[in-house]
Design a protein around this motif. Structure first.
Motif, short mmCIF file in Angstrom:
data_model
loop_
_atom_site.label_atom_id
_atom_site.label_comp_id
_atom_site.label_asym_id
_atom_site.label_seq_id
_atom_site.Cartn_x
_atom_site.Cartn_y
_atom_site.Cartn_z
N ARG A 105 0.75 -1.24 -0.16
CA ARG A 105 -0.04 -0.03 0.05
C ARG A 105 0.97 1.41 -0.20
O ARG A 105 0.28 2.65 -0.02
N LYS A 106 2.33 0.95 0.10
CA LYS A 106 3.18 2.20 0.33
C LYS A 106 3.01 3.28 -0.99
O LYS A 106 2.84 4.55 -0.64
N ALA A 107 3.24 2.61 -2.09
CA ALA A 107 3.19 3.31 -3.64
C ALA A 107 1.89 4.33 -3.60
O ALA A 107 1.83 5.29 -3.83
N ARG A 108 0.62 3.39 -3.35
CA ARG A 108 -0.61 4.17 -3.48
C ARG A 108 -0.81 5.44 -2.30
O ARG A 108 -1.32 6.34 -2.65
N ARG A 109 -0.21 4.99 -1.03
CA ARG A 109 -0.29 5.89 -0.02
C ARG A 109 0.43 7.16 -0.17
O ARG A 109 0.23 8.31 -0.15
N GLU A 110 1.64 6.91 -0.95
CA GLU A 110 2.46 7.90 -0.92
C GLU A 110 2.25 8.96 -2.12
O GLU A 110 2.11 9.96 -1.92
N ALA A 111 1.51 7.94 -3.26
CA ALA A 111 0.92 8.93 -4.20
C ALA A 111 -0.19 9.90 -3.82
O ALA A 111 -0.24 10.91 -4.11
N ARG A 112 -1.08 9.25 -2.87
CA ARG A 112 -2.13 9.96 -2.23
C ARG A 112 -1.66 11.18 -1.52
O ARG A 112 -2.19 12.28 -1.57
N GLU A 113 -0.92 10.99 -0.59
CA GLU A 113 -0.18 12.08 0.40
C GLU A 113 0.44 13.07 -0.69
O GLU A 113 0.28 14.13 -0.34
N LYS A 114 0.95 12.70 -1.78
CA LYS A 114 1.91 13.87 -2.66
C LYS A 114 0.83 14.42 -3.25
O LYS A 114 1.08 15.72 -3.39
N GLU A 115 -0.59 13.81 -3.81
CA GLU A 115 -1.42 14.44 -4.44
C GLU A 115 -1.90 15.60 -3.55
O GLU A 115 -2.40 16.92 -3.63
N MET A 116 -2.38 15.09 -2.28
CA MET A 116 -2.92 16.06 -1.23
C MET A 116 -2.00 17.10 -0.77
O MET A 116 -2.49 18.33 -0.73
N GLN A 117 -0.64 16.96 -0.76
CA GLN A 117 0.24 18.06 -0.52
C GLN A 117 0.47 18.83 -1.58
O GLN A 117 0.51 20.36 -1.43
N ASP A 118 0.53 18.48 -2.96
CA ASP A 118 0.30 19.45 -4.05
C ASP A 118 -0.75 20.26 -4.10
O ASP A 118 -0.82 21.43 -4.14
N LYS A 119 -1.89 19.57 -3.68
CA LYS A 119 -3.31 20.28 -3.56
C LYS A 119 -3.20 21.56 -2.67
O LYS A 119 -3.62 22.66 -2.83
N LEU A 120 -2.54 21.00 -1.52
CA LEU A 120 -2.55 21.99 -0.41
C LEU A 120 -1.49 23.06 -0.71
O LEU A 120 -1.72 24.31 -0.55
N ASN A 121 -0.55 22.64 -1.49
CA ASN A 121 0.66 23.91 -1.88
C ASN A 121 -0.26 24.79 -2.91
O ASN A 121 0.27 26.04 -2.84
N LYS A 122 -0.85 24.15 -3.73
CA LYS A 122 -1.66 24.89 -4.76
C LYS A 122 -2.86 26.04 -4.22
O LYS A 122 -2.72 27.14 -4.39
N GLU A 123 -3.43 25.45 -2.91
CA GLU A 123 -4.49 26.28 -2.46
C GLU A 123 -3.70 27.18 -1.38
O GLU A 123 -4.19 28.44 -1.37
N ARG A 124 -2.89 26.80 -0.70
CA ARG A 124 -2.09 27.79 0.34
C ARG A 124 -0.58 27.66 0.00
O ARG A 124 0.20 27.10 0.72
N PRO A 125 -0.15 28.32 -1.02
CA PRO A 125 1.28 28.34 -1.24
C PRO A 125 2.02 29.17 -0.22
O PRO A 125 1.52 30.00 0.37
#
Length: 908
Positions: A105-125
């Motif tokens: 589950r590590k690859a999917r979890r890391e991809a999901r965490e990276k996607e959430m982090q990128d989304k957060l960086n775009k919303e709150r840079p």
């Protein structure tokens, strides 16, 4: 303002009111708010409650209710069971299963965490991400811009309106002043060796303080003056020198120096025998401007590392000349075999005599040093002394090739041969000694062919043979030293080494081109000579050799080469023509006729030879012979070019009727020869018979629809007749038959310009550039359609899109010319010449420019380059050369006429 009474004062607070709650304060409750406190449980009550809890727990029989058990913590369930090996193994198995599942589950979890982090960086840079591009742009800020940045002040509340509060002053009682004076006096009396305590009420005497400052200043100035003579003892030059030696350093640089000083101090402390550390420490102090400290450090380094030649040389560099001599004297005691130290000691000497003394002393200690021997020999002005030194040097350093060669050059021929033979026996693998022997033989008018062959064999036996490319490099080097026979002998002996027979011709041609590129024309000539001996019937080699002789040889050598070439290749028409032309240019017209006569015998049906003979007779005024030759050529070499030349000759002689008859006969045989149609149309236009000219062009376009000049000539005829619409339609039809033809587009644009339709011309030009985006002809014309302010930007685009076309380069030069930038204009004209030497317009424009801004030397040089290029194309150039008035004129005269026919460069 302060006298008004607030209405809420004296009233009870509202229910639940907490003071300061709006500012974040929290309320608190006092005893007065809740009343008196109740009594707590007594000790007897506490004991009774504990006893009841114990009885209840005994009745239940379990200390922990399973409702409160942790399902993940089994210690509470099985804490009494033993933990055995199988239990441990089971736990390990479960742990490994959990780890495997987690890894899956590590690859999917890391991809999901990276996607959430990128989304957060775009919303709150982050702030640093928002200004990242601006930070990168700080690299381009110059030092002056940094210095000119304004200071940042406190602008907070600058726009706010300040409250108009009155200042409050509280009067101080008079009783405080005497008390403060008493405390101050007591403090001063308590200091040891202090000043007398001033009485209460005394004032500070500032006049005495000022006089004391003046006395101190006077004492400082007196140190710099001579009281006896009254003249200053300051050396102005030395003082200025001291001022110049002061190095002003910034705080950052001083900090770096301190850190570097500490680091180097730790280096030399850790390893005092490390010479580079002492050298670096001394150079640091030198950079800091502390030369005395640097000398002290390097002196200590010399004591710690007496066997390091670098540290002695550094000490000599940092000291004066006298001290440096002493230092190097100590150095040679420690390292008597150091060549660098001896050479440095020689450089410190000022006279030749002392230099010789030092270098000979050095040779006593280091007799096998080639550098020392070369230095000693270079100091000798007398060749005899140098020869004696070299004789001794080769005895002590027998493996030095340079010393053997130098000795051979100073000896006579017989002695030099003996020296080189001895050197060859001592160093049998040296090819330099062999090449020196070749040059020695050539210098004494001896043959070197056999010696070169022996050298190649001997070096091969000693396994020191050079490759073919290396021998060719040595041949080029011999040519540079003016040993041509040696160069040729090396080429003849080694040119075929390692080359297969099928590759010989191509390989040798590449070698010759490489030699020409290196400006080794003698080597290239030798390669061509050997290639012609191997392939005597290859006309391409003869032609290359002839071009080399024409460019870099003499007229006699070229004539001799061409004479041999036509004997070896009698069917090569180009060689016959070149030979005849050289005789003609040399002024020997009968010899040129004789060569062409021989060419007729070898090639009776050659069109080029017939036309060359006709040109020779016509250019020399023998028009009757030229007509006779053309008549025979029409019978023996019946081609379209022969008919064209016949009609042109008759037209030049003024025989228009005969020319028209010849054109009609030629068109019956060659209806697709567009030049015949064009000449006939031009004759009819010159006679004023436009209707017959129209009919001629109509027939011509039916037979030759792909001929661009025919479309242009017909359109110009209609344009001159005032039929602009018909000329426009003709050019449109021509573009349909000949798409992507820049000449037709350019003529269409000019038709519109001649018809006073500049806007339509610009529109056509834009369409033309879309269809022919890389045409230099169109880009050059488009520049002149722009306004004067827009031409510079347009020429930049033209240079990029046209791939440095000669037409665009001419336009760029003309723009610089109009701006009075003479040198830039000249450089761009030179670029145009190199880009297309066959374009006569480039030469004409350049000559016109040199007439206005150049001198006689530049013009003569330009004419020489022009004659060597022999251009044949160009709009203005062809209009000048084909004018019947200019028939029979020389190339230089044609260049002058073409330059005179050019329009003025002052374009609005």
């Amino acid at each position: 303002m302060f006298g008004a009474t607030k209405d809420f004062l004296g009233k009870p607070a509202p229910a639940g009111y907490i003071a300061g709650l709006g500012r974040g304060a929290t309320g608190f409750t006092t005893r007065s708010d809740i009343g008196p406190a109740r009594e707590g449980p007594t000790e007897a009550d506490i004991a009774r409650l504990q006893e009841q809890a114990k009885r209840k727990a005994a009745e239940d029989g379990d200390d922990d209710d399973e409702r409160y058990q942790d399902p993940d913590n089994e210690t509470g369930l099985f804490n009494t069971a033993p933990y055995e090996a199988d239990d441990e193994e089971a736990d390990q198995i479960y742990d490994s299963i959990d780890a495997k599942l987690d890894e899956r589950r590590k690859a999917r979890r890391e991809a999901r965490e990276k996607e959430m982090q990128d989304k957060l960086n775009k919303e709150r840079p982050k702030i640093q991400d928002q200004f990242a591009d601006l930070k990168r742009g700080l690299n381009s800020v110059s030092a002056e811009e940094w210095e000119n940045l304004p200071e940042v002040g406190n602008i907070a509340g600058r726009g706010r309106k300040k409250a108009n509060f009155k200042e409050k002053f509280t009067p101080v009682p008079d009783s405080l002043l005497p008390r403060a004076q008493e405390e101050m006096a007591t403090t001063l009396d308590a200091q040891p060796n202090g000043l007398a305590t001033p009485a209460p009420g005394t004032m500070t005497n500032f006049r005495e303080i000022g006089e004391a400052n003046k006395q101190v200043l006077g004492l400082r100035l007196d140190r710099m003056a001579d009281s006896a003579s009254g003249s200053t003892t300051i050396d102005p030059k030395g003082y200025l020198t001291d001022l110049n030696s002061v190095v002003v350093k910034s705080a950052a640089e001083i900090g770096d120096l301190k850190r570097a000083r500490l680091l180097l101090k730790s280096v030399v402390s850790a390893d005092s025998k490390h010479a580079p550390g002492w050298i670096a420490a001394a150079r640091l102090e030198e950079h800091a401007g502390k030369l005395t400290d640097a000398r002290q450090i390097i002196d200590k380094g010399c004591q710690e590392c007496p066997k390091s030649e670098d540290i002695w040389l550094e000490a000599a560099r940092l000291n004066s000349t006298d001290n440096a001599k002493k230092i190097l004297a100590n150095a040679v005691k420690q390292i008597p075999q150091s060549v660098k130290i001896w050479l440095q000691a020689v450089q410190l000497e000022t006279t030749v005599k002392t230099k010789k003394i030092v270098i000979r002393r050095a040779l006593d200690y280091v007799p096998n040093s080639v550098k020392l021997w070369k230095t000693a020999i270079e100091m000798e002005d007398d060749p005899n002394n140098a020869r004696i030194l070299l004789a001794r040097a080769v005895e002590l350093v027998p493996l030095s090739v340079e010393l053997w060669i130098a000795l051979a050059r100073l000896e006579t021929y017989e002695n030099a041969k003996r020296v080189l033979n001895k050197a060859r026996s001592t160093i049998p693998t040296s090819h330099e000694i062999w090449i020196t022997a070749f040059c020695l033989e050539e210098a004494n008018n001896k043959s070197v062919e056999k010696l070169v062959a022996v050298a190649v064999k001997q070096l091969a036996v000693k396994e020191a043979a050079l490759t073919r490319d290396q021998w060719l490099e040595e041949a080029e080097r011999c040519e540079k030293n003016a040993f041509i026979h040696t160069c040729q002998a090396i080429v003849r002996t080694t040119i075929a080494m390692g080359v297969e027979e099928p590759d010989m011709k191509s390989t040798w041609m590449e070698d010759a081109e490489s030699a020409i590129a290196h400006q080794s024309y003698g080597t290239a000539r030798a390669i061509y000579a050997h290639a012609l001996r191997t392939f005597p019937h290859k006309k391409s080699i003869w032609r290359r050799a002839a071009l080399l002789e024409k460019a870099h040889g003499t007229h006699e050598s070229l004539a001799e080469l061409l004479a041999r070439s036509v004997q070896s290749c009698p069917q090569a028409e180009v060689l016959w023509l070149m030979s005849a032309k050289e005789k003609w240019l040399g002024g020997d017209v009968p010899a040129a006729r004789a060569i062409l006569g021989q060419a007729f015998e070898a090639n009776p049906n050659s069109e080029q030879i017939w036309l060359a003979a006709v040109k020779l007779e016509a250019e020399n005024g023998e028009h009757g012979r030229a007509e006779m030759l053309l008549s025979r050529a029409r019978e023996n070499a019946d081609t379209a070019k022969v008919w064209i030349k016949s009609a042109v000759l008759e037209r030049q002689l003024g025989k228009i009727t005969e020319a028209l008859q010849l054109l009609d006969q030629g068109l019956e045989k060659y209806p697709t020869a567009d030049k015949l149609w064009m000449i006939k149309g031009q004759i009819l236009v010159d006679r004023g018979d436009n209707q017959k000219a129209r009919e001629n062009f109509i027939k011509a376009l039916k037979s030759c629809p792909k001929s661009v000049p025919l479309w242009i000539l017909y359109a110009r005829l209609e344009d001159k007749a005032g039929l602009l619409v018909k000329a426009r339609s003709l050019l449109e039809r021509g573009r349909i038959h000949n798409p992507k033809t820049p000449e037709l587009w350019l003529e269409s644009v000019r038709v519109e310009l001649r018809g006073n339709n500049p806007q339509a011309g610009k529109i056509l030009m834009s369409k033309a550039l879309q269809e022919c985006p890389s045409s230099g002809l169109l880009w050059s014309e488009s520049v002149w359609l722009e306004t004067r302010a827009q031409r510079k930007g347009k020429i930049v685009d033209a240079l990029k899109k046209s791939e440095n076309s000669a037409h665009v380069l001419i336009t760029a030069a003309r723009l610089f010319w109009s701006d009075r930038q003479v040198e830039k204009a000249r450089s761009w004209f030179l670029r145009a010449e190199k880009a297309d030497a066959d374009l006569g317009d480039a030469w004409a424009w350049h000559y016109k420019f040199e007439v206005e801004h150049g001198d006689e030397a530049r013009k003569s040089d330009l004419v020489m380059r022009f004659k060597a290029s022999e251009p044949r194309h160009g709009e203005h150039w062809q209009s000048a050369t084909k004018d019947l008035k200019n028939v029979g004129k020389s190339q230089e005269e044609m260049l002058i006429l073409a330059a005179a026919s050019l329009p003025s460069n002052t374009v609005p």
